[in-house]
Design a protein around this motif. Structure first.
Motif, mmCIF file in Angstrom:
data_model
loop_
_atom_site.group_PDB
_atom_site.id
_atom_site.type_symbol
_atom_site.label_atom_id
_atom_site.label_comp_id
_atom_site.label_asym_id
_atom_site.label_seq_id
_atom_site.Cartn_x
_atom_site.Cartn_y
_atom_site.Cartn_z
ATOM 1 N N GLN A 23 33.530 40.882 49.224
ATOM 2 C CA GLN A 23 32.545 40.854 48.138
ATOM 3 C C GLN A 23 33.218 40.951 46.770
ATOM 4 O O GLN A 23 32.811 40.285 45.816
ATOM 5 N N MET A 24 34.256 41.770 46.672
ATOM 6 C CA MET A 24 34.972 41.893 45.408
ATOM 7 C C MET A 24 35.676 40.583 45.050
ATOM 8 O O MET A 24 35.672 40.165 43.882
ATOM 9 N N LEU A 25 36.286 39.925 46.034
ATOM 10 C CA LEU A 25 36.945 38.634 45.781
ATOM 11 C C LEU A 25 35.938 37.585 45.316
ATOM 12 O O LEU A 25 36.215 36.813 44.397
ATOM 13 N N VAL A 26 34.789 37.549 45.945
ATOM 14 C CA VAL A 26 33.755 36.591 45.551
ATOM 15 C C VAL A 26 33.335 36.850 44.107
ATOM 16 O O VAL A 26 33.223 35.915 43.301
ATOM 17 N N GLN A 27 33.118 38.121 43.758
ATOM 18 C CA GLN A 27 32.721 38.452 42.386
ATOM 19 C C GLN A 27 33.783 38.025 41.376
ATOM 20 O O GLN A 27 33.460 37.447 40.330
ATOM 21 N N LEU A 28 35.037 38.312 41.700
ATOM 22 C CA LEU A 28 36.126 37.913 40.794
ATOM 23 C C LEU A 28 36.167 36.408 40.625
ATOM 24 O O LEU A 28 36.311 35.898 39.512
ATOM 25 N N ASN A 29 36.044 35.685 41.719
ATOM 26 C CA ASN A 29 36.129 34.227 41.666
ATOM 27 C C ASN A 29 34.951 33.610 40.914
ATOM 28 O O ASN A 29 35.062 32.510 40.381
ATOM 29 N N GLN A 30 33.836 34.340 40.840
ATOM 30 C CA GLN A 30 32.678 33.851 40.093
ATOM 31 C C GLN A 30 32.758 34.225 38.615
ATOM 32 O O GLN A 30 31.865 33.911 37.840
ATOM 33 N N GLY A 31 33.833 34.923 38.234
ATOM 34 C CA GLY A 31 34.008 35.285 36.832
ATOM 35 C C GLY A 31 33.413 36.625 36.468
ATOM 36 O O GLY A 31 33.374 36.992 35.297
ATOM 37 N N ASP A 32 32.934 37.372 37.457
ATOM 38 C CA ASP A 32 32.353 38.688 37.189
ATOM 39 C C ASP A 32 33.446 39.700 36.881
ATOM 40 O O ASP A 32 34.597 39.542 37.275
ATOM 41 N N CYS A 33 33.055 40.741 36.184
ATOM 42 C CA CYS A 33 33.950 41.851 35.863
ATOM 43 C C CYS A 33 33.681 42.961 36.873
ATOM 44 O O CYS A 33 32.530 43.322 37.110
ATOM 45 N N LEU A 34 34.742 43.476 37.487
ATOM 46 C CA LEU A 34 34.600 44.549 38.462
ATOM 47 C C LEU A 34 34.636 45.897 37.758
ATOM 48 O O LEU A 34 35.651 46.272 37.186
ATOM 49 N N ASP A 35 33.523 46.610 37.804
ATOM 50 C CA ASP A 35 33.431 47.949 37.245
ATOM 51 C C ASP A 35 33.670 48.930 38.393
ATOM 52 O O ASP A 35 32.827 49.045 39.298
ATOM 53 N N PRO A 36 34.813 49.619 38.411
ATOM 54 C CA PRO A 36 35.126 50.514 39.535
ATOM 55 C C PRO A 36 34.055 51.551 39.830
ATOM 56 O O PRO A 36 33.764 51.822 40.996
ATOM 57 N N ASP A 37 33.441 52.130 38.804
ATOM 58 C CA ASP A 37 32.405 53.138 39.035
ATOM 59 C C ASP A 37 31.184 52.520 39.713
ATOM 60 O O ASP A 37 30.639 53.084 40.665
ATOM 61 N N ALA A 38 30.758 51.365 39.227
ATOM 62 C CA ALA A 38 29.591 50.698 39.816
ATOM 63 C C ALA A 38 29.889 50.257 41.249
ATOM 64 O O ALA A 38 29.035 50.367 42.133
ATOM 65 N N LEU A 39 31.102 49.750 41.481
ATOM 66 C CA LEU A 39 31.473 49.335 42.836
ATOM 67 C C LEU A 39 31.518 50.525 43.785
ATOM 68 O O LEU A 39 31.049 50.436 44.928
ATOM 69 N N ALA A 40 32.067 51.628 43.328
ATOM 70 C CA ALA A 40 32.143 52.827 44.166
ATOM 71 C C ALA A 40 30.741 53.266 44.588
ATOM 72 O O ALA A 40 30.502 53.573 45.757
ATOM 73 N N GLU A 41 29.826 53.263 43.647
ATOM 74 C CA GLU A 41 28.449 53.646 43.966
ATOM 75 C C GLU A 41 27.806 52.625 44.903
ATOM 76 O O GLU A 41 27.166 52.986 45.887
ATOM 77 N N SER A 42 28.009 51.347 44.611
ATOM 78 C CA SER A 42 27.408 50.281 45.415
ATOM 79 C C SER A 42 27.886 50.297 46.864
ATOM 80 O O SER A 42 27.096 50.109 47.788
ATOM 81 N N PHE A 43 29.182 50.534 47.072
ATOM 82 C CA PHE A 43 29.750 50.518 48.417
ATOM 83 C C PHE A 43 29.772 51.892 49.074
ATOM 84 O O PHE A 43 30.177 52.025 50.230
ATOM 85 N N GLY A 44 29.366 52.923 48.345
ATOM 86 C CA GLY A 44 29.330 54.260 48.909
ATOM 87 C C GLY A 44 30.702 54.836 49.201
ATOM 88 O O GLY A 44 30.907 55.506 50.207
ATOM 89 N N VAL A 45 31.657 54.548 48.302
ATOM 90 C CA VAL A 45 33.017 55.066 48.451
ATOM 91 C C VAL A 45 33.415 55.775 47.163
ATOM 92 O O VAL A 45 32.725 55.694 46.154
ATOM 93 N N HIS A 46 34.550 56.445 47.196
ATOM 94 C CA HIS A 46 35.056 57.133 46.011
ATOM 95 C C HIS A 46 35.678 56.113 45.054
ATOM 96 O O HIS A 46 36.170 55.065 45.477
ATOM 97 N N ARG A 47 35.682 56.420 43.784
ATOM 98 C CA ARG A 47 36.273 55.531 42.780
ATOM 99 C C ARG A 47 37.750 55.259 43.084
ATOM 100 O O ARG A 47 38.251 54.172 42.842
ATOM 101 N N ARG A 48 38.463 56.257 43.631
ATOM 102 C CA ARG A 48 39.881 56.069 43.973
ATOM 103 C C ARG A 48 40.058 54.971 45.026
ATOM 104 O O ARG A 48 41.058 54.263 45.026
ATOM 105 N N THR A 49 39.089 54.832 45.916
ATOM 106 C CA THR A 49 39.145 53.777 46.933
ATOM 107 C C THR A 49 39.089 52.414 46.267
ATOM 108 O O THR A 49 39.871 51.517 46.600
ATOM 109 N N ILE A 50 38.189 52.259 45.313
ATOM 110 C CA ILE A 50 38.071 50.991 44.584
ATOM 111 C C ILE A 50 39.338 50.737 43.774
ATOM 112 O O ILE A 50 39.855 49.613 43.745
ATOM 113 N N SER A 51 39.870 51.758 43.137
ATOM 114 C CA SER A 51 41.111 51.609 42.371
ATOM 115 C C SER A 51 42.247 51.157 43.276
ATOM 116 O O SER A 51 43.048 50.298 42.900
ATOM 117 N N ARG A 52 42.337 51.724 44.489
ATOM 118 C CA ARG A 52 43.370 51.310 45.434
ATOM 119 C C ARG A 52 43.160 49.844 45.844
ATOM 120 O O ARG A 52 44.115 49.074 45.931
#
Length: 151
Positions: A23-52
């Motif tokens: 899902q993150m690759l698709v968003q990047l390829n569509q020109g979207d900006c990945l917000d780590p905090d929003a992604l962490a909440e959306s996927f139910g993981v810690h922000r450090r997971t998204i950063s990794r």
């Protein structure tokens, strides 16, 4: 030789990882900006997971960091093609999960209507995050010096 992990919890974690990265690759390829905090909440993981995910798993991508988050260098937008997805699936050990990795099959996978009918069981592997230094030393030995520097 290590024994693959076979717990149901591990299977579910790998499914979530594959889904999140895709899902993150698709968003990047569509020109979207990945917000780590929003992604962490959306996927139910810690922000450090998204950063990794961004800093380690997507280290091969030309990402730009801004106050809004991470985005793909505009020169590369839309340039991730089927070969890139094939290569990523092979590197991530995901290519054997599908009967046929073809453009048609990928279109079906990304179809929102079919996603609820899919359940993907990822590969089982031994966690080796603490071995990062060992891998860096091996790469340097193979390539004859630090990776990423002109030789």
């Amino acid at each position: 030789m290590f024994e693959p992990l076979t717990t149901e919890k591990t299977k579910i974690e790998h499914d979530k990882l594959a889904w999140r990265l895709t899902q993150m690759l698709v968003q990047l390829n569509q020109g979207d900006c990945l917000d780590p905090d929003a992604l962490a909440e959306s996927f139910g993981v810690h922000r450090r997971t998204i950063s990794r995910d961004i800093n380690e798993r997507f280290a091969f991508l030309p990402l730009n960091k801004s106050t809004k988050g991470y985005s793909l260098d505009p020169a590369y937008l839309g340039r991730l093609n089927f070969r890139d997805l094939e290569r990523f699936a092979a590197l991530a050990g995901l290519n054997g999960l599908f009967p046929a990795l073809s453009p048609e099959f990928l279109r079906e996978i990304f179809d929102q209507r079919l996603q609820s009918a899919l359940l993907i069981h990822g590969p089982r592997f031994e966690p080796i995050t603490e071995r990062e230094t060992d891998f860096r030393h091996i790469k340097e030995a193979i390539y004859g010096g630090p990776i990423g520097q002109d030789r």
